[in-house]
Write a protein that holds these residues in place. Structure first.
Motif, mmCIF file in Angstrom:
data_model
loop_
_atom_site.group_PDB
_atom_site.id
_atom_site.type_symbol
_atom_site.label_atom_id
_atom_site.label_comp_id
_atom_site.label_asym_id
_atom_site.label_seq_id
_atom_site.Cartn_x
_atom_site.Cartn_y
_atom_site.Cartn_z
ATOM 1 N N LEU A 11 0.846 -1.196 0.000
ATOM 2 C CA LEU A 11 0.000 0.000 0.000
ATOM 3 C C LEU A 11 0.876 1.239 0.000
ATOM 4 O O LEU A 11 1.978 1.237 0.548
ATOM 5 C CB LEU A 11 -0.895 0.025 1.241
ATOM 6 C CG LEU A 11 -1.917 -1.102 1.352
ATOM 7 C CD1 LEU A 11 -2.659 -1.014 2.670
ATOM 8 C CD2 LEU A 11 -2.893 -1.039 0.189
ATOM 9 N N ARG A 12 0.344 2.287 -0.601
ATOM 10 C CA ARG A 12 1.052 3.567 -0.652
ATOM 11 C C ARG A 12 0.762 4.374 0.608
ATOM 12 O O ARG A 12 -0.315 4.250 1.205
ATOM 13 C CB ARG A 12 0.627 4.360 -1.878
ATOM 14 C CG ARG A 12 1.043 3.705 -3.184
ATOM 15 C CD ARG A 12 0.640 4.525 -4.386
ATOM 16 N NE ARG A 12 1.116 5.893 -4.331
ATOM 17 C CZ ARG A 12 2.329 6.293 -4.749
ATOM 18 N NH1 ARG A 12 3.161 5.416 -5.242
ATOM 19 N NH2 ARG A 12 2.672 7.562 -4.669
ATOM 20 N N ARG A 13 1.729 5.186 0.950
ATOM 21 C CA ARG A 13 1.581 6.099 2.079
ATOM 22 C C ARG A 13 0.305 6.925 1.885
ATOM 23 O O ARG A 13 -0.007 7.335 0.779
ATOM 24 C CB ARG A 13 2.792 7.017 2.134
ATOM 25 C CG ARG A 13 2.762 8.013 3.239
ATOM 26 C CD ARG A 13 4.058 8.806 3.231
ATOM 27 N NE ARG A 13 4.044 9.746 4.309
ATOM 28 C CZ ARG A 13 3.722 11.027 4.185
ATOM 29 N NH1 ARG A 13 3.423 11.520 3.001
ATOM 30 N NH2 ARG A 13 3.724 11.818 5.225
ATOM 31 N N HIS A 65 4.508 -3.246 2.458
ATOM 32 C CA HIS A 65 3.560 -4.361 2.490
ATOM 33 C C HIS A 65 3.007 -4.389 3.910
ATOM 34 O O HIS A 65 3.756 -4.487 4.874
ATOM 35 C CB HIS A 65 4.287 -5.675 2.164
ATOM 36 C CG HIS A 65 3.348 -6.805 1.930
ATOM 37 N ND1 HIS A 65 3.326 -7.498 0.750
ATOM 38 C CD2 HIS A 65 2.391 -7.368 2.708
ATOM 39 C CE1 HIS A 65 2.404 -8.452 0.810
ATOM 40 N NE2 HIS A 65 1.821 -8.383 1.993
ATOM 41 N N TRP A 66 1.697 -4.314 4.059
ATOM 42 C CA TRP A 66 1.071 -4.185 5.373
ATOM 43 C C TRP A 66 0.135 -5.342 5.684
ATOM 44 O O TRP A 66 -0.470 -5.921 4.793
ATOM 45 C CB TRP A 66 0.283 -2.870 5.450
ATOM 46 C CG TRP A 66 1.174 -1.680 5.443
ATOM 47 C CD1 TRP A 66 1.498 -0.920 4.358
ATOM 48 C CD2 TRP A 66 1.884 -1.135 6.547
ATOM 49 N NE1 TRP A 66 2.354 0.076 4.734
ATOM 50 C CE2 TRP A 66 2.616 -0.032 6.073
ATOM 51 C CE3 TRP A 66 1.979 -1.461 7.894
ATOM 52 C CZ2 TRP A 66 3.417 0.754 6.893
ATOM 53 C CZ3 TRP A 66 2.781 -0.684 8.716
ATOM 54 C CH2 TRP A 66 3.488 0.408 8.216
ATOM 55 N N PHE A 67 0.010 -5.616 6.977
ATOM 56 C CA PHE A 67 -0.906 -6.620 7.512
ATOM 57 C C PHE A 67 -1.761 -5.959 8.576
ATOM 58 O O PHE A 67 -1.287 -5.108 9.329
ATOM 59 C CB PHE A 67 -0.132 -7.784 8.141
ATOM 60 C CG PHE A 67 0.665 -8.566 7.143
ATOM 61 C CD1 PHE A 67 0.134 -9.699 6.545
ATOM 62 C CD2 PHE A 67 1.944 -8.163 6.788
ATOM 63 C CE1 PHE A 67 0.859 -10.403 5.612
ATOM 64 C CE2 PHE A 67 2.685 -8.865 5.862
ATOM 65 C CZ PHE A 67 2.139 -9.989 5.269
ATOM 66 N N LEU A 68 -3.020 -6.346 8.640
ATOM 67 C CA LEU A 68 -3.937 -5.863 9.655
ATOM 68 C C LEU A 68 -4.273 -7.033 10.563
ATOM 69 O O LEU A 68 -4.673 -8.099 10.082
ATOM 70 C CB LEU A 68 -5.213 -5.325 8.997
ATOM 71 C CG LEU A 68 -6.252 -4.772 9.955
ATOM 72 C CD1 LEU A 68 -5.755 -3.475 10.590
ATOM 73 C CD2 LEU A 68 -7.563 -4.548 9.235
ATOM 74 N N VAL A 69 -4.090 -6.848 11.866
ATOM 75 C CA VAL A 69 -4.376 -7.895 12.843
ATOM 76 C C VAL A 69 -5.478 -7.401 13.766
ATOM 77 O O VAL A 69 -5.397 -6.299 14.312
ATOM 78 C CB VAL A 69 -3.115 -8.253 13.667
ATOM 79 C CG1 VAL A 69 -3.444 -9.298 14.714
ATOM 80 C CG2 VAL A 69 -1.994 -8.730 12.756
ATOM 81 N N LEU A 70 -6.506 -8.219 13.922
ATOM 82 C CA LEU A 70 -7.603 -7.919 14.839
ATOM 83 C C LEU A 70 -7.634 -9.002 15.901
ATOM 84 O O LEU A 70 -7.588 -10.195 15.589
ATOM 85 C CB LEU A 70 -8.937 -7.910 14.097
ATOM 86 C CG LEU A 70 -9.051 -6.973 12.895
ATOM 87 C CD1 LEU A 70 -10.381 -7.188 12.198
ATOM 88 C CD2 LEU A 70 -8.887 -5.539 13.326
ATOM 89 N N ASP A 71 -7.691 -8.583 17.169
ATOM 90 C CA ASP A 71 -7.839 -9.557 18.249
ATOM 91 C C ASP A 71 -8.623 -8.924 19.389
ATOM 92 O O ASP A 71 -8.878 -7.725 19.380
ATOM 93 C CB ASP A 71 -6.478 -10.101 18.714
ATOM 94 C CG ASP A 71 -5.624 -9.066 19.413
ATOM 95 O OD1 ASP A 71 -6.090 -8.450 20.387
ATOM 96 O OD2 ASP A 71 -4.471 -8.862 18.986
#
Length: 101
Positions: A11-13, A65-71
């Motif tokens: 993703l872009r800034r 490269h990004w990851f989204l973590v939900l907990d």
């Protein structure tokens, strides 16, 4: 409940990630290196926080490269039913340009 991980890709800034949830959750935006540290329960750096409202937005801080973590660690374990969307950066208006130069 285990963490839910979304691979957001490159993703872009200034892109905006919108998360819609049906319950409170910890929202963590991580690079791959930080995701691995999170999984090993080591020190990691993240963007995000606790989503206390049905909609939570995060601006991407850098091209990567990004990851989204939900907990729900430390929160009531209710169904989240997450819906995640990514909007590209608002390039023209945010940068004050009207077109290519």
């Amino acid at each position: 409940m285990e963490a839910t991980v979304f691979d957001l890709g490159k993703l872009r800034r200034d892109a905006v990630v919108t998360i819609r949830l049906e319950a409170m959750a910890n929202v963590r935006l991580l690079t791959e290196v930080n995701l691995q540290a999170y999984r090993r329960r080591q020190y990691y750096r993240m963007h995000g926080g606790v989503a206390t409202a049905p909609m939570f937005k995060i601006h991407i801080p850098a091209n990567a490269h990004w990851f989204l973590v939900l907990d729900v660690e430390g929160l009531e374990n209710l169904p989240l039913r997450p819906r995640v969307s990514v909007e590209p950066e608002p390039a023209v208006m945010a940068r004050g340009r009207t077109g290519p130069r």
